[in-house]
Design a protein around this motif. Sequence first.
Motif, PDB file in Angstrom:
ATOM      1  N   PRO A   1      49.425  42.463  43.421  1.00  0.00           N
ATOM      2  CA  PRO A   1      50.252  42.745  42.241  1.00  0.00           C
ATOM      3  C   PRO A   1      51.583  42.018  42.329  1.00  0.00           C
ATOM      4  O   PRO A   1      51.992  41.596  43.416  1.00  0.00           O
ATOM      5  N   GLN A   2      52.258  41.858  41.184  1.00  0.00           N
ATOM      6  CA  GLN A   2      53.587  41.241  41.230  1.00  0.00           C
ATOM      7  C   GLN A   2      54.476  42.140  42.073  1.00  0.00           C
ATOM      8  O   GLN A   2      54.390  43.359  41.988  1.00  0.00           O
ATOM      9  N   GLY A   3      55.283  41.533  42.940  1.00  0.00           N
ATOM     10  CA  GLY A   3      56.107  42.337  43.830  1.00  0.00           C
ATOM     11  C   GLY A   3      55.449  42.578  45.188  1.00  0.00           C
ATOM     12  O   GLY A   3      56.014  43.237  46.048  1.00  0.00           O
TER      13      GLY A   3
ATOM     14  N   GLY B   1      55.434  40.689  29.700  1.00  0.00           N
ATOM     15  CA  GLY B   1      54.511  40.970  30.807  1.00  0.00           C
ATOM     16  C   GLY B   1      53.047  40.840  30.461  1.00  0.00           C
ATOM     17  O   GLY B   1      52.188  41.010  31.319  1.00  0.00           O
ATOM     18  N   VAL B   2      52.720  40.503  29.170  1.00  0.00           N
ATOM     19  CA  VAL B   2      51.294  40.397  28.815  1.00  0.00           C
ATOM     20  C   VAL B   2      50.680  39.173  29.491  1.00  0.00           C
ATOM     21  O   VAL B   2      51.373  38.195  29.787  1.00  0.00           O
ATOM     22  N   LEU B   3      49.381  39.247  29.712  1.00  0.00           N
ATOM     23  CA  LEU B   3      48.678  38.078  30.233  1.00  0.00           C
ATOM     24  C   LEU B   3      48.661  37.014  29.147  1.00  0.00           C
ATOM     25  O   LEU B   3      48.431  37.319  27.970  1.00  0.00           O
TER      26      LEU B   3
ATOM     27  N   ASP C   1      48.255  30.565  43.687  1.00  0.00           N
ATOM     28  CA  ASP C   1      49.010  31.788  43.378  1.00  0.00           C
ATOM     29  C   ASP C   1      49.033  31.997  41.869  1.00  0.00           C
ATOM     30  O   ASP C   1      49.451  31.115  41.121  1.00  0.00           O
ATOM     31  N   GLY C   2      48.586  33.154  41.416  1.00  0.00           N
ATOM     32  CA  GLY C   2      48.725  33.488  39.991  1.00  0.00           C
ATOM     33  C   GLY C   2      47.447  33.346  39.187  1.00  0.00           C
ATOM     34  O   GLY C   2      47.422  33.685  38.018  1.00  0.00           O
ATOM     35  N   PHE C   3      46.396  32.859  39.778  1.00  0.00           N
ATOM     36  CA  PHE C   3      45.098  32.828  39.107  1.00  0.00           C
ATOM     37  C   PHE C   3      44.005  32.829  40.170  1.00  0.00           C
ATOM     38  O   PHE C   3      44.291  32.421  41.299  1.00  0.00           O
TER      39      PHE C   3
END
Length: 198
Positions: A11-13, A67-69, A96-98
């Motif tokens: 998750p982010q964070g 924050g939406v995809l 990172d991120g996908f």
Amino acid sequence: MNALTVIFIGPQGSGKGTQIEKLDAIMIEKDPVRRVVDIQTGRRFRSLAARSETFAEKKVAVTLDTGVLQPDFLTHILWGEAMLDQLDPKSHLLIDGFPRTVPQAHVLDDAFKFFERNEIHVINLETPEEVVRARMVSRARADDTTESIEERLRWYREDTLPVLQYYRLRAQTHVHDIDGMDTIEGVHQQILKALNLN
Ligand code: AMP
């Protein structure tokens, strides 16, 4: 050392960015002749939003902070372009991120086939929701409003966790569950061990 393909999921964070930087440095040190290609969709979406000239750039700019995809096709264009520019079968690849959804994972599989990358490592940075929620609140990035934090946690639960399940069943794929509650150095060591780099 073989060319590594490593997907970071968390998750982010959860500290993905920090851990990728640390891993990147180790890989450059251990394997100086190979290139390390590091692709981050979040950074690419933010630079599109920062330009804010075309219709698409402006639209990304107004939606990014919620924050939406973002739509799958845009995500694929961004990482696809980065791969076209930089990737060959001999480079190490850090992602990172996908993918953040199962349909994105299918398209990425297609790219792995094209770039002749068979063995995939997935680093699953397991961090409880309440911990990442507190971290996001305290870092106070522009897009860290309560609504956007909750939205990002929602799609992580609903859309991204199934990606982990997908990789657990995929052939030639190793999912490494990492305790994201450890210290930065502790998490780094767990990752090195998982990838046999220690
Ligand atoms: P990040 O920096 O990875 O946290 O991403 C920042 C934002 O970019 C996310 O909240 C999404 O809006 C967008 N984004 C990044 N990667 C993706 C993706 N794979 N699919 C859809 N949207 C994405």
